[in-house]
Write an enzyme that holds these catalytic residues in place. Structure first.
Site, PDB file in Angstrom:
ATOM      1  N   SER A  74      42.829  49.544  32.330  1.00 52.99           N
ATOM      2  CA  SER A  74      41.923  49.816  33.435  1.00 52.99           C
ATOM      3  C   SER A  74      41.242  48.545  33.929  1.00 52.99           C
ATOM      4  O   SER A  74      41.102  47.564  33.176  1.00 52.99           O
ATOM      5  CB  SER A  74      40.859  50.820  32.958  1.00 52.99           C
ATOM      6  OG  SER A  74      39.764  50.888  33.839  1.00 52.99           O
ATOM      7  N   TYR A 119      34.092  52.062  27.273  1.00 54.63           N
ATOM      8  CA  TYR A 119      35.478  52.347  27.654  1.00 54.63           C
ATOM      9  C   TYR A 119      36.226  51.045  27.924  1.00 54.63           C
ATOM     10  O   TYR A 119      37.342  50.834  27.428  1.00 54.63           O
ATOM     11  CB  TYR A 119      35.480  53.237  28.896  1.00 54.63           C
ATOM     12  CG  TYR A 119      36.841  53.510  29.495  1.00 54.63           C
ATOM     13  CD1 TYR A 119      37.730  54.384  28.887  1.00 54.63           C
ATOM     14  CD2 TYR A 119      37.223  52.900  30.693  1.00 54.63           C
ATOM     15  CE1 TYR A 119      38.976  54.647  29.439  1.00 54.63           C
ATOM     16  CE2 TYR A 119      38.460  53.166  31.256  1.00 54.63           C
ATOM     17  CZ  TYR A 119      39.329  54.036  30.631  1.00 54.63           C
ATOM     18  OH  TYR A 119      40.562  54.283  31.194  1.00 54.63           O
ATOM     19  N   LYS A 141      39.456  49.508  25.809  1.00 62.85           N
ATOM     20  CA  LYS A 141      40.732  49.168  26.439  1.00 62.85           C
ATOM     21  C   LYS A 141      41.055  47.683  26.247  1.00 62.85           C
ATOM     22  O   LYS A 141      42.211  47.305  26.006  1.00 62.85           O
ATOM     23  CB  LYS A 141      40.698  49.511  27.927  1.00 62.85           C
ATOM     24  CG  LYS A 141      40.775  51.003  28.216  1.00 62.85           C
ATOM     25  CD  LYS A 141      42.107  51.584  27.794  1.00 62.85           C
ATOM     26  CE  LYS A 141      42.275  53.025  28.235  1.00 62.85           C
ATOM     27  NZ  LYS A 141      43.585  53.601  27.834  1.00 62.85           N
TER      28      LYS A 141
END
Length: 322
Positions: free
Chosen positions: A124, A148, A152
């Protein structure tokens, strides 16, 4: 060819499954088996020529994937994830699904001797954040500003290192914000980017929680699926030494998105969007960069959308055809 998909019951997993079944092949080889894994067992359409193995599985459980990896899938699509706002709200859950399960997957590949298996992971733009240059590229330092994004980023580094060691053949795709997603809003901080188009075009109200001058880096669902399929075909030496690729999205402001909504759906569609600031959502999405130089992705053969009008028109056409 045997392909394994984690997160197969999710939005991208379902679309990728349908695309693979429709093609019946990957990288010039006939698809013979498709293994689909998620918390609930995926239910794809029956197919006469491809064996479908659909399993409900908690991939955070120790050794959960080991038996499947022992069956030596030649391509693994790792799409299972806890999305941005949910990972921010629950650190333990985000770490378990987004990071620990990815590490376990890599260790499972190592134990099974899957050095030649192509592992494609969806990452992402959230791996970036904070003080950044105006335009980023694949080698811009990872400085996530959310749990998040940090999860990642850690996975990206692990996949790069396991690939460097010859333990797996990794390819990480950094996905732009995907617009327009069908269905209903989810817990992703970027969910509004689809809602402010999808709901008004369906005759429903929507809320825009961010300033209209906010810019996003976006890509259509169809182009993302094409990218996932293409990632399985790339020669290993074309990806080395750094296995992460930022896909070629479009930079578009929320104001420009709403103008396209007006052009496609009329003033009544635009009037269905209300503006209600949400500091929690704004804090997350404003940390994401919106401008990228993606020449490396284009050299590798990844293709982006022509313009934002094309994205919205495609959504409308697919909705009318369904």
């Amino acid at each position: 060819m045997h392909v394994l998909i984690t997160g197969a019951a999710g939005f991208l997993g379902q679309r990728l499954t349908a695309a693979l079944l429709d093609r019946g092949e990957l990288n010039g080889r006939a698809l013979t088996r498709l293994t689909l894994v998620d918390q609930i067992a995926p239910v794809p359409p029956a197919h006469d020529d491809i064996t479908l193995d659909c399993r409900a599985m908690d991939i955070t459980r120790a050794g959960a994937l080991d038996s499947l990896l022992g069956e030596r899938p030649e391509v693994i699509y790792h799409l299972a994830a806890v999305v941005s706002a949910a990972a921010e709200a629950d650190l333990d859950l985000g770490m378990a699904v987004n990071f620990d399960a990815t590490r376990a997957l890599l260790e499972g590949c190592r134990a099974a001797g899957l050095a030649e298996t192509r592992l494609v992971m969806a990452s992402s733009v959230a791996v970036y954040g904070g003080e950044l240059p105006t335009v980023l590229d694949d080698m811009t330092a990872l400085t996530p500003q959310s749990s998040y994004g940090a999860q990642k980023a850690m996975c990206e580094l692990l996949i790069n290192d396991y690939s460097r060691r010859g333990l797996v053949d990794g390819c990480v795709l950094r996905l732009p914000t995907i617009v327009v997603r069908p269905g209903r809003p989810n817990a992703a901080a970027s969910s509004f980017a689809s809602s402010i188009l999808r709901e008004p075009l369906n005759g429903e109200a929507a809320v825009c929680p961010v300033p209209t001058d906010l810019e996003l880096f976006v890509m259509s669902p169809g182009r993302v699926i094409e990218a996932l399929l293409h990632a399985a075909t790339l020669p290993s030496d074309s990806l080395a030494p750094y296995r992460s690729v930022m896909l070629p999205g479009l930079t578009v402001s929320v104001a420009a998105m709403l103008e396209v909504l007006r052009e496609v759906g009329g003033e009544e569609a635009l009037a269905r969007v209300s503006h209600e600031p949400d500091p929690r959502i704004e804090a997350i999405v404003t940390s994401w960069p919106a401008r990228f130089e993606t020449q490396r992705a284009e050299r590798l053969g990844f293709v982006g959308d022509r313009d934002f009008h094309e994205i919205v028109r495609t959504f409308v056409a697919e909705r009318e055809a369904s």
